[in-house]
Scaffold this active site. Sequence first.
Site, PDB file in Angstrom:
ATOM      1  N   GLY A  13       0.847  -1.194   0.000  1.00  0.00           N
ATOM      2  CA  GLY A  13       0.000   0.000   0.000  1.00  0.00           C
ATOM      3  C   GLY A  13       0.877   1.237   0.000  1.00  0.00           C
ATOM      4  O   GLY A  13       2.107   1.147  -0.157  1.00  0.00           O
ATOM      5  N   ALA A  15       2.025   3.266   2.302  1.00  0.00           N
ATOM      6  CA  ALA A  15       3.112   3.405   3.285  1.00  0.00           C
ATOM      7  C   ALA A  15       4.329   2.583   2.845  1.00  0.00           C
ATOM      8  O   ALA A  15       5.461   3.076   2.841  1.00  0.00           O
ATOM      9  CB  ALA A  15       2.643   2.966   4.668  1.00  0.00           C
ATOM     10  N   GLN A  46     -10.989   6.884  -1.868  1.00  0.00           N
ATOM     11  CA  GLN A  46     -11.764   7.688  -2.813  1.00  0.00           C
ATOM     12  C   GLN A  46     -11.546   9.188  -2.602  1.00  0.00           C
ATOM     13  O   GLN A  46     -11.076   9.902  -3.479  1.00  0.00           O
ATOM     14  CB  GLN A  46     -13.254   7.363  -2.644  1.00  0.00           C
ATOM     15  N   GLY A  47     -11.908   9.664  -1.397  1.00  0.00           N
ATOM     16  CA  GLY A  47     -12.030  11.100  -1.137  1.00  0.00           C
ATOM     17  C   GLY A  47     -10.793  11.894  -1.469  1.00  0.00           C
ATOM     18  O   GLY A  47     -10.855  12.879  -2.215  1.00  0.00           O
ATOM     19  N   ASP A 205      -2.706  -8.797  10.061  1.00  0.00           N
ATOM     20  CA  ASP A 205      -1.452  -9.573  10.071  1.00  0.00           C
ATOM     21  C   ASP A 205      -0.389  -8.938  10.985  1.00  0.00           C
ATOM     22  O   ASP A 205       0.353  -9.643  11.673  1.00  0.00           O
ATOM     23  CB  ASP A 205      -0.872  -9.700   8.655  1.00  0.00           C
ATOM     24  N   HIS A 226     -17.387   4.058   8.969  1.00  0.00           N
ATOM     25  CA  HIS A 226     -17.631   5.108   7.969  1.00  0.00           C
ATOM     26  C   HIS A 226     -19.146   5.241   7.825  1.00  0.00           C
ATOM     27  O   HIS A 226     -19.843   4.236   7.662  1.00  0.00           O
ATOM     28  CB  HIS A 226     -16.998   4.713   6.628  1.00  0.00           C
ATOM     29  N   ARG A 268     -16.636  11.542  11.631  1.00  0.00           N
ATOM     30  CA  ARG A 268     -17.288  10.254  11.336  1.00  0.00           C
ATOM     31  C   ARG A 268     -17.944   9.585  12.531  1.00  0.00           C
ATOM     32  O   ARG A 268     -19.004   8.987  12.394  1.00  0.00           O
ATOM     33  CB  ARG A 268     -16.253   9.291  10.761  1.00  0.00           C
ATOM     34  N   GLU A 354      -1.555   1.986   8.362  1.00  0.00           N
ATOM     35  CA  GLU A 354      -2.592   1.550   9.307  1.00  0.00           C
ATOM     36  C   GLU A 354      -2.077   0.470  10.270  1.00  0.00           C
ATOM     37  O   GLU A 354      -2.642   0.282  11.351  1.00  0.00           O
ATOM     38  CB  GLU A 354      -3.819   1.048   8.530  1.00  0.00           C
ATOM     39  N   ARG A 365     -10.180   8.990  13.341  1.00  0.00           N
ATOM     40  CA  ARG A 365      -9.344   9.663  12.343  1.00  0.00           C
ATOM     41  C   ARG A 365     -10.118  10.731  11.571  1.00  0.00           C
ATOM     42  O   ARG A 365     -11.259  10.506  11.151  1.00  0.00           O
ATOM     43  CB  ARG A 365      -8.781   8.623  11.358  1.00  0.00           C
TER      44      ARG A 365
HETATM   45  C1  SIN Z   1     -13.857   8.678   1.868  1.00  0.00           C
HETATM   46  O1  SIN Z   1     -13.647   9.000   0.700  1.00  0.00           O
HETATM   47  O2  SIN Z   1     -14.914   8.915   2.442  1.00  0.00           O
HETATM   48  C2  SIN Z   1     -12.800   7.919   2.618  1.00  0.00           C
HETATM   49  C3  SIN Z   1     -11.642   8.768   2.855  1.00  0.00           C
HETATM   50  C4  SIN Z   1     -10.960   8.399   4.152  1.00  0.00           C
HETATM   51  O3  SIN Z   1     -11.073   7.278   4.620  1.00  0.00           O
HETATM   52  O4  SIN Z   1     -10.323   9.279   4.741  1.00  0.00           O
END
Ligand code: SIN
Length: 420
Positions: A13, A15, A46-47, A205, A226, A268, A354, A365
């Site tokens: 990923g 990191a 995504q965001g 893991d 979320h 969130r 993570e 977060r």
């Molecule tokens: C999202 O696009 O809602 C996720 C982004 C994130 O996990 O910070």
Amino acid sequence: MIKSCDVLIAGTGIAGVYTALNLNKNLNVIMVTKEGLKDCNSYLAQGGISTLLNEDDIESYIEDTLKAGNNKNDKKAVEVLVKESRDNIKRLVNYGVNFDREKDGSLSYTREGGHSKFRIAHIKDETGKYIMESLYKELEKRSNIEVIQHCKLIDIIKKNNKCLGGICRYNAQDIQIHSKATIIATGGLGGLFISTTNYPCISGDGIAIALKNDIEIKDINYLQLHPTVLYEKNETGKRLLLSESMRGEGGIIRNQRGEEFVDSLKPRDVVSKAELEQIASTPDKPYVYLDMTKLDKDFLMKRFPFIYNECLKRGYRMEKDMLPVAPAHHYAMGGIKVGTHGETNVIDLYALGEAGCTGVHGSNRLASNSLLEGVVFGYRCARKLNDELYCEVKEYPSRDKLNEFLKERLNNNYVKLLNC
Ligand code: SIN
């Protein structure tokens, strides 16, 4: 089988890959990943990736991160994250990441819950995929980095509180990979949940290895839901995330009666809790709605092409239909306890992304701080390893220089010495 390298990295990923790219090219790096290269949550992001806008934004960005984290954050880590964000965004741009831009060429920013400002850089609604594609391209150019796919880190090799490498399972065989430094960047644990935005293979893991080896773990009770994950009655496992940036661009959360029962741009944990309270009172309809209908179809298709199509495949026209959503597991704030260079309590063992826990996120977060965490602390870890593991090979002094040196030091005895 035994292999050896300077740095072993588990996880491909953001990191793991970003750290590998920032290691000195003279260091031999082996990266292992338990499934394919791209089977990581970073690819699904995504965001976007949050960043400091300018020096005047420092205080406000720190405050937003602390407020979202319910002040349970490690303040030093938050300062590092915020203050080093812009330099790492620049590094990503240098690796070819093509963030969405305004007409004048400046970065285009969106907003998500808990942010008091628009400060999230993005690439449509698949920021993670585009960032990772650029980083993977860069990885291909590096002859010092070997990537072994379908190779799972199952343990570390540890003697006297020092990590000497890892044991990986590959084609039902165990390989010992000896290394000077080992980095666990295997992600969180979302794959263990019935309803999650994570890939099934992201299944704790790092935590499992930490438990086996008495490696310190921190904040593992802090798990994030979320609030806007598409509700699909008979699905289990990985669900479709409806990015928080949809709310940043004007989406509103409503209950079964069409009421706006919560500020959609709160952090969130606040929004998810409010949703769960609503859902508890409508057991036959265990969801609320994300309402995008006041936004124009062309805008929605252009700004959220991936999500628009995924919803359409499931029969929802975003500009007309309210989207049923419910909270689902998204992120683990806790993990292997680390300092601000990713260092664990075991010598030469690091944990990033993570899998690690600097405490930067507190108990919740702030949106779009996760890709950022991967690059900021990954870069710091790479710099530390470059300092510790890489030595410039200095030129051997010429014969003349050696003679001169001896002449100066030995005076009259010099001639004798040369003749003996
Ligand atoms: C999202 O696009 O809602 C996720 C982004 C994130 O996990 O910070």
